[in-house]
Design a protein around this motif. Structure first.
Motif, PDB file in Angstrom:
ATOM      1  N   GLY A   1       0.783  -1.222   0.000  1.00  0.00           N
ATOM      2  CA  GLY A   1       0.000   0.000   0.000  1.00  0.00           C
ATOM      3  C   GLY A   1       0.817   1.275   0.000  1.00  0.00           C
ATOM      4  N   ILE A   2       2.104   1.179  -0.242  1.00  0.00           N
ATOM      5  CA  ILE A   2       2.976   2.360  -0.272  1.00  0.00           C
ATOM      6  C   ILE A   2       3.249   2.743  -1.726  1.00  0.00           C
ATOM      7  N   PRO A   3       2.936   3.971  -2.148  1.00  0.00           N
ATOM      8  CA  PRO A   3       3.245   4.391  -3.519  1.00  0.00           C
ATOM      9  C   PRO A   3       4.755   4.245  -3.790  1.00  0.00           C
ATOM     10  N   ALA A   4       5.079   3.645  -4.919  1.00  0.00           N
ATOM     11  CA  ALA A   4       6.488   3.412  -5.235  1.00  0.00           C
ATOM     12  C   ALA A   4       6.666   3.374  -6.747  1.00  0.00           C
ATOM     13  N   ARG A   5       7.887   3.625  -7.181  1.00  0.00           N
ATOM     14  CA  ARG A   5       8.197   3.626  -8.619  1.00  0.00           C
ATOM     15  C   ARG A   5       9.660   3.275  -8.833  1.00  0.00           C
ATOM     16  N   VAL A   6       9.956   2.780 -10.038  1.00  0.00           N
ATOM     17  CA  VAL A   6      11.330   2.464 -10.429  1.00  0.00           C
ATOM     18  C   VAL A   6      11.890   3.653 -11.196  1.00  0.00           C
ATOM     19  N   VAL A   7      13.126   4.004 -10.900  1.00  0.00           N
ATOM     20  CA  VAL A   7      13.820   5.093 -11.587  1.00  0.00           C
ATOM     21  C   VAL A   7      15.083   4.524 -12.230  1.00  0.00           C
TER      22      VAL A   7
ATOM     23  N   TRP B   1      16.998   2.164  -9.435  1.00  0.00           N
ATOM     24  CA  TRP B   1      16.714   2.226  -8.004  1.00  0.00           C
ATOM     25  C   TRP B   1      15.221   2.514  -7.805  1.00  0.00           C
ATOM     26  N   ALA B   2      14.823   2.702  -6.572  1.00  0.00           N
ATOM     27  CA  ALA B   2      13.403   2.888  -6.262  1.00  0.00           C
ATOM     28  C   ALA B   2      13.178   4.215  -5.557  1.00  0.00           C
ATOM     29  N   GLU B   3      11.954   4.713  -5.663  1.00  0.00           N
ATOM     30  CA  GLU B   3      11.501   5.863  -4.890  1.00  0.00           C
ATOM     31  C   GLU B   3      10.150   5.511  -4.278  1.00  0.00           C
ATOM     32  N   VAL B   4       9.988   5.795  -2.989  1.00  0.00           N
ATOM     33  CA  VAL B   4       8.726   5.539  -2.300  1.00  0.00           C
ATOM     34  C   VAL B   4       8.189   6.866  -1.776  1.00  0.00           C
ATOM     35  N   TRP B   5       6.868   6.966  -1.742  1.00  0.00           N
ATOM     36  CA  TRP B   5       6.246   8.197  -1.260  1.00  0.00           C
ATOM     37  C   TRP B   5       5.779   7.993   0.172  1.00  0.00           C
ATOM     38  N   LEU B   6       6.285   8.856   1.065  1.00  0.00           N
ATOM     39  CA  LEU B   6       5.929   8.781   2.478  1.00  0.00           C
ATOM     40  C   LEU B   6       4.939   9.888   2.805  1.00  0.00           C
ATOM     41  N   GLU B   7       3.781   9.481   3.289  1.00  0.00           N
ATOM     42  CA  GLU B   7       2.706  10.440   3.533  1.00  0.00           C
ATOM     43  C   GLU B   7       3.079  11.453   4.595  1.00  0.00           C
ATOM     44  N   GLN B   8       3.771  10.982   5.656  1.00  0.00           N
ATOM     45  CA  GLN B   8       4.098  11.903   6.734  1.00  0.00           C
ATOM     46  C   GLN B   8       5.106  12.970   6.313  1.00  0.00           C
ATOM     47  N   GLU B   9       5.880  12.691   5.279  1.00  0.00           N
ATOM     48  CA  GLU B   9       6.849  13.674   4.783  1.00  0.00           C
ATOM     49  C   GLU B   9       6.362  14.395   3.539  1.00  0.00           C
ATOM     50  N   GLN B  10       5.272  13.878   2.952  1.00  0.00           N
ATOM     51  CA  GLN B  10       4.766  14.455   1.699  1.00  0.00           C
ATOM     52  C   GLN B  10       5.907  14.590   0.685  1.00  0.00           C
ATOM     53  N   ALA B  11       6.630  13.481   0.495  1.00  0.00           N
ATOM     54  CA  ALA B  11       7.790  13.524  -0.399  1.00  0.00           C
ATOM     55  C   ALA B  11       8.109  12.129  -0.908  1.00  0.00           C
ATOM     56  N   TRP B  12       8.682  12.098  -2.104  1.00  0.00           N
ATOM     57  CA  TRP B  12       9.265  10.869  -2.629  1.00  0.00           C
ATOM     58  C   TRP B  12      10.671  10.729  -2.061  1.00  0.00           C
TER      59      TRP B  12
END
Length: 665
Positions: A437-443, A468-479
């Protein structure tokens, strides 16, 4: 009248000489020149064009060795038609960069079959100059610069041979002419008004990438290109910034859609909107890159906060070119070197970045959901996944083996093979995160580079390609960037690709000695900076060093005087040298004297000697003391066998004659 007749005679003789057959050696030199020019072109053209060229060239060489000049006109026409068909079959066009150069190349080699006279071979060599320009449309490397210089030298040397000079005289005159023209060429290159971009920046004709980067990513793609030593780009940072390898994540593509086997990048043209939040805490760093763009994509450090007018910042912090080029370009940017990209996601975007294909990698999804059911936070889930690679003793390998294309590749990797390259770890990590359930993407992009201390720039090559990967953390509002490869190969992140590869593959740079490689890299860098990418901005920056105001005008005039001395000085020296070689100062001076005093006399008077001229001047009361001394000196040097005058003395005497003639007018 005599001058007109003489000019006509010279024109007739020149025309007659052009119609004469040339020596076999001059013809071979012209053919070898054509072969040298064709070599780099054939590397860029289809194999069929190369085979046709090689066949025609071989036949022409055999005919030359047998002393056969030309072939019938009708056969030349047949060859031209065949050449056009060959190019069209291979490229589906007769125009454009490849089509035009291929057709011109074949037409030039067919022109050699008309080689019956000097003029025919001269036309062939002049046409070869257009092929040289065609070579620059494909590449502008330092090696091509050396090739071009040799090609021009061979063309002019062959022209000298065609005009009857010996090998030694031909190459001496060629090298002398080139040496005299180089200063003027440099000045014209630096001072002529420049366009905002180089002329050879043609639109891309083929979407194929040369460095392994693509808008699609399948497990195994990165490993297959890691042996490439092709230069991806050079980059120069501002003087105060010296990055560490782990800071140089060059983001190029962001993969958002996964079909179970392959990732697909979002290649939409949406500009970055106000959802982008600038992370103002870290300092900005400026850098300039020289590169081939990757299907219009430009690598960049995250997160980009400033860029030049030739590029766009797109959504997902992807940088793209406004206009794609097939050759080198130069771009400048500013970035905040950080592992975070601030962005608020809507519910639609969250759903988009957590989507997974149905009935695909079910075991992986079940594993992630079991972790989620343990009540772990997002940060704890990330660490759980990274520890999983360590606890299960995964291996980092250049040859991970092929996985079945059955939409269950991640399952095979996580539970069976456990051997992978960077894309295996990035892909499996993103699938785990999305399943939890964590937004994520491949870069995809590059990691690291090699620093050139001599030129103070970084070189990034194909072997530095990375995922590599990037995940979006809701508490930080950032990838947030997460590189799961670091869990199994920390040396890849901290020390570069060479440190992570097996010993027998750790030196991908090549077999050249390290000092020579560094020298070549530095030379190539400056060639790109000051020759290939010398545009209006670089020209403006170069001349801005003169400053402004009256002092700048004076300094500018001094610079131009120096430039004129450096460029025109050698040419004047050559002209005086040629002039002295062609003129006998004694005879020339004596003729000037007779022409001055006896211009209106009968034609027979021109045949008188020095003593008779003295008597004639004395008779007409024109013999001054200066003229008497000059004529006596002439008689002494001309008729006394024991007299020996140096060349400087003879030219000094000639100068004195011209000086006296001015006073006598």
């Amino acid at each position: 009248m005599f001058e007109c007749i003489g000019g006509d005679v010279m024109a007739i003789l020149a025309h007659w000489q052009l119609q004469q057959p040339t020596s076999k050696y001059a013809q071979v030199a012209a053919l070898l020149t054509l072969l040298w020019i064709a070599f780099p072109l054939l590397l860029q053209l289809p194999m069929g064009v190369g085979i046709f060229f090689g066949l025609l060239f071989g036949i022409r060489l055999v005919l030359t060795s047998l002393g056969i000049g030309g072939i019938p006109t009708w056969l030349n026409i047949v060859l031209l038609i065949a050449a056009g068909l060959a190019v069209y079959v291979q490229l589906q066009t007769l125009f454009g960069q490849q089509g035009g150069v291929a057709l011109l190349l074949l037409m030039v080699v067919i022109k050699s079959f008309e080689g019956q006279s000097t003029r025919d071979w001269q036309v062939l060599l002049v046409a070869s100059l257009f092929l040289v320009v065609g070579g620059l449309l494909f590449q502008q490397t330092l090696q091509i610069g050396v090739w071009l210089l040799c090609a021009v030298s061979m063309i002019f040397g062959s022209l000298c041979l065609l005009n009857g000079l010996s090998w030694r005289e031909a190459w001496r005159n060629t090298l002398l002419s080139l040496g005299l023209s180089i200063p003027l060429m440099v000045v014209l290159f630096l001072t002529m008004p420049r366009f905002s971009e180089p002329l050879w920046r043609l639109p891309v004709q083929s979407p194929a990438a040369k460095t392994g980067l693509s808008t699609e990513l399948t497990l195994g793609d990165m490993a297959s290109v890691i042996e490439s030593n092709e230069l991806a780009f050079n980059v120069t940072f501002e003087e105060t910034f010296l990055p560490k390898l782990r800071q140089m994540y060059w983001r190029t593509m962001v993969m958002n859609d996964f079909d179970g086997n392959t990732w697909h990048a979002n290649t939409g043209r949406t500009l970055a909107q106000e959802t982008f939040l600038e992370n103002v805490a870290p300092a900005k760093v400026a850098y300039v890159m020289t590169l081939h763009d990757f299907q219009g994509h430009i690598p960049a450090l995250q997160q980009v906060v400033s860029w030049d007018e030739s590029i766009f910042l797109r959504e997902n912090q992807v940088v793209t070119a406004k206009r794609r080029y097939s050759q080198l370009r130069q771009v400048s940017m500013q970035s905040v070197v950080s592992d975070r990209i601030g962005e608020r996601l809507s519910s639609y975007q969250i759903k988009r970045w957590t989507e997974l294909p149905e009935q695909s990698n079910l075991k992986t999804i079940a594993l992630a959901q079991s972790w989620k059911n343990q009540g772990l936070s997002d940060e704890q889930l990330i660490q759980k996944a990274l520890r999983y690679y360590q606890e299960q003793k995964f291996q980092y390998s250049l040859s991970p083996g092929k996985l079945e294309q059955n939409r269950q590749q991640v399952d095979q990797f996580l539970f069976d093979t456990k051997v992978g390259f960077c894309e295996h770890y990035a892909t499996s990590f993103v699938i785990l995160m999305r399943a939890a359930g964590i937004p994520a993407r491949v870069v995809t992009g590059y990691l690291g580079g090699s620093f050139n201390e001599t030129g103070q720039f970084w070189q990034v090559r194909g072997k530095e390609a990375h995922a590599w990967a990037e995940v979006w953390l809701e508490q930080e509002q950032a990838w947030v960037r997460v590189d799961p490869t670091s869990s199994v190969s920390a040396s890849r992140i901290d020390d570069g690709i060479n440190a992570a590869l097996p010993e027998n593959m750790s030196q991908i740079e090549g077999n050249w000695p390290a000092p020579l490689q560094r020298w070549l890299a530095t030379s190539q860098y400056y060639w790109q900076q000051w020759v290939v990418n010398y545009d209006a901005n670089n020209q403006k920056a170069l001349f801005s060093n003169l400053g402004s105001g009256v002092f700048a005008v004076v300094k500018g005039l001094l610079v131009w005087v120096l430039v004129l001395l450096l460029t025109l000085g050698p040419i004047v020296w050559w002209w005086r040298r040629q002039y002295r070689q062609q003129i006998d100062p004694l005879e020339a001076g004596f003729l000037l004297i007779k022409h001055h005093f006896m211009e209106d006399e009968h034609e027979d008077k021109w045949r008188i000697g020095a003593l008779e001229l003295q008597d004639w001047l004395k008779q007409h009361q024109l013999l001054t003391e200066q003229w008497q001394l000059l004529l006596q000196q002439y008689t002494h040097w001309r008729y006394d066998p024991s007299s020996q005058a140096s060349e400087d003395e003879l030219w000094h005497w000639y100068a004195q004659v011209k000086k006296q003639l001015k006073h006598s007018r």
